[in-house]
Design an enzyme around this catalytic site. Sequence first.
Site, PDB file in Angstrom:
ATOM      1  N   ARG A  66       1.615   4.319  -3.102  1.00  0.00           N
ATOM      2  CA  ARG A  66       1.438   5.745  -2.815  1.00  0.00           C
ATOM      3  C   ARG A  66       2.753   6.504  -2.940  1.00  0.00           C
ATOM      4  O   ARG A  66       2.763   7.673  -3.353  1.00  0.00           O
ATOM      5  CB  ARG A  66       0.821   5.905  -1.423  1.00  0.00           C
ATOM      6  CG  ARG A  66      -0.649   5.452  -1.380  1.00  0.00           C
ATOM      7  CD  ARG A  66      -1.107   5.134   0.044  1.00  0.00           C
ATOM      8  NE  ARG A  66      -2.547   4.859   0.114  1.00  0.00           N
ATOM      9  CZ  ARG A  66      -3.105   3.688  -0.181  1.00  0.00           C
ATOM     10  NH1 ARG A  66      -2.354   2.669  -0.597  1.00  0.00           N
ATOM     11  NH2 ARG A  66      -4.410   3.523  -0.072  1.00  0.00           N
TER      12      ARG A  66
ATOM     13  N   SER B  29       0.824  -1.206   0.000  1.00  0.00           N
ATOM     14  CA  SER B  29       0.000   0.000   0.000  1.00  0.00           C
ATOM     15  C   SER B  29       0.860   1.258   0.000  1.00  0.00           C
ATOM     16  O   SER B  29       0.586   2.224  -0.724  1.00  0.00           O
ATOM     17  CB  SER B  29      -0.924   0.007   1.223  1.00  0.00           C
ATOM     18  OG  SER B  29      -1.832  -1.057   1.181  1.00  0.00           O
TER      19      SER B  29
ATOM     20  N   ARG C  26      -3.470 -13.953  -2.405  1.00  0.00           N
ATOM     21  CA  ARG C  26      -3.631 -14.245  -0.971  1.00  0.00           C
ATOM     22  C   ARG C  26      -4.241 -15.629  -0.734  1.00  0.00           C
ATOM     23  O   ARG C  26      -3.932 -16.278   0.260  1.00  0.00           O
ATOM     24  CB  ARG C  26      -4.446 -13.148  -0.292  1.00  0.00           C
ATOM     25  CG  ARG C  26      -3.757 -11.799  -0.390  1.00  0.00           C
ATOM     26  CD  ARG C  26      -4.182 -10.818   0.666  1.00  0.00           C
ATOM     27  NE  ARG C  26      -3.682  -9.493   0.346  1.00  0.00           N
ATOM     28  CZ  ARG C  26      -2.448  -9.055   0.568  1.00  0.00           C
ATOM     29  NH1 ARG C  26      -1.571  -9.858   1.135  1.00  0.00           N
ATOM     30  NH2 ARG C  26      -2.083  -7.836   0.225  1.00  0.00           N
TER      31      ARG C  26
ATOM     32  N   ASP D 206      -7.258  -7.739   4.480  1.00  0.00           N
ATOM     33  CA  ASP D 206      -6.494  -8.606   3.587  1.00  0.00           C
ATOM     34  C   ASP D 206      -5.913  -9.831   4.289  1.00  0.00           C
ATOM     35  O   ASP D 206      -5.428 -10.747   3.624  1.00  0.00           O
ATOM     36  CB  ASP D 206      -5.349  -7.820   2.936  1.00  0.00           C
ATOM     37  CG  ASP D 206      -5.841  -6.860   1.868  1.00  0.00           C
ATOM     38  OD1 ASP D 206      -6.865  -7.156   1.232  1.00  0.00           O
ATOM     39  OD2 ASP D 206      -5.203  -5.806   1.677  1.00  0.00           O
TER      40      ASP D 206
END
Length: 449
Positions: free
Chosen positions: A37, A33, A409, A330
């Site tokens: 960014r 994440s 995942r 997640d």
Amino acid sequence: MTAPDHPANRLRPHRFRALGPLTGRMRVPGDKSISHRAIMLSSLAVGHSTISGLLEGEDVLATAAAMRAMGTRVVRGDDGIWHVDGVGSGGLLQPETVLEMGNSGTSTRLLMGLVASHGITATFTGDASLSKRPMGRVIEPLSLIGADFTASPGGRLPLTMRGAHPGVPIRYELPVASAQVKSAVLLAGLNIEGETTVVEPVATRDHSERMLRGFGADLFVGEENGARVITIAGPCELQARDIVVPGDPSSAAFFVVAALLVPGSDLILENVGLNPTRSALFAVLRDMGGSIEEQDRREVGGEPVADLRVRHSALCGVEVDPAVAPAMIDEFPVLFVAAAMASGRTVTRGLEELRVKESDRLSAMAAALTLAGARVEETADGLVIDGRGGDPLPGTLEGTRVATHLDHRIAMSMAIAGSRSVDGVEIDDVTPIATSFPAFETLLDEAAR
């Protein structure tokens, strides 16, 4: 007869078998994440930024490629440090080709936010899994800003959007907790005159807010009637920064669970990000009886981190509070694996969001664990799992494979299930793992030597 280039011929099935104790020290890849960014905000900053510890998985590389296509210089140095020469807020250029997002929903939704307040047109495409995921929750607020969309049926990819310049500042209350939607609106606000505000009734991961502030954005966080209110005042001139990306807690989660489950394990995971909006899994595992000790807690790049010492533990089933779901959304697939081998019953609720991830993770994990010998009941918004009291899972029968549904995942979670099984767990395809954790199999083998 199947054609030579048919997708079925590109699958890489693999049987993950029982491992010995996981010991020593290891470092997981950088946080996905934060990596996304870091590239995006560096690209919109004025000047030269460096990024250390960037996750070099396929998802993040898709973000880097998209920023290059829109005019920024994003390159990897021989020393592993990434260099970004930003174009400034409002400086993105018209991409000459479609933006190929692969399997990355984060890349897609956040980049849609960036494009929304630029006077450019961009077309987003993705793989079969991403193309099934709805984009309507991002299209709605960005349309209010003034962006225009031509999407595939159901608001899905392929999708073409035309940004609005000037865009309209909005106040938007999230109907469903989503860090991606929040971030898309805030990123759009970088290039809009006035205040753009997002109201989130349930707090979600705050990496965007932390990093926007770090780059110098005028961003304010407050509270109204119990809701979190985030306002960005635009247009913003971001300043270049040197960024250090902490280890991804979502990647660390697989090894934490493996070490808790495999007898004799005593493993130290270095530099794990412990942002409170991301680390709820570790608290839940401690509630189940897991030995997870924080060592050398510190701050890296504005994010809390620590080294985690994890030792084999006898786990007990728990009822997981739905309020913590956004802080571990997640990590539920690998929590389900831990629950399958705990003592007693684990109940999870409030997980509707898992049905619109890379796959329907509730159905996929219920089917996968059942195939491996676990006792699982699927409900409308969660799973109920009766654990095996510390005993290993039987594993999958020879010739029987767990369906991963192109979901990294699911693949990694069931690999961990195989590490504590009698006959191993065979999954149909390990290639999705590369989207977030290319070194997963290597590190798993090294930790168990």
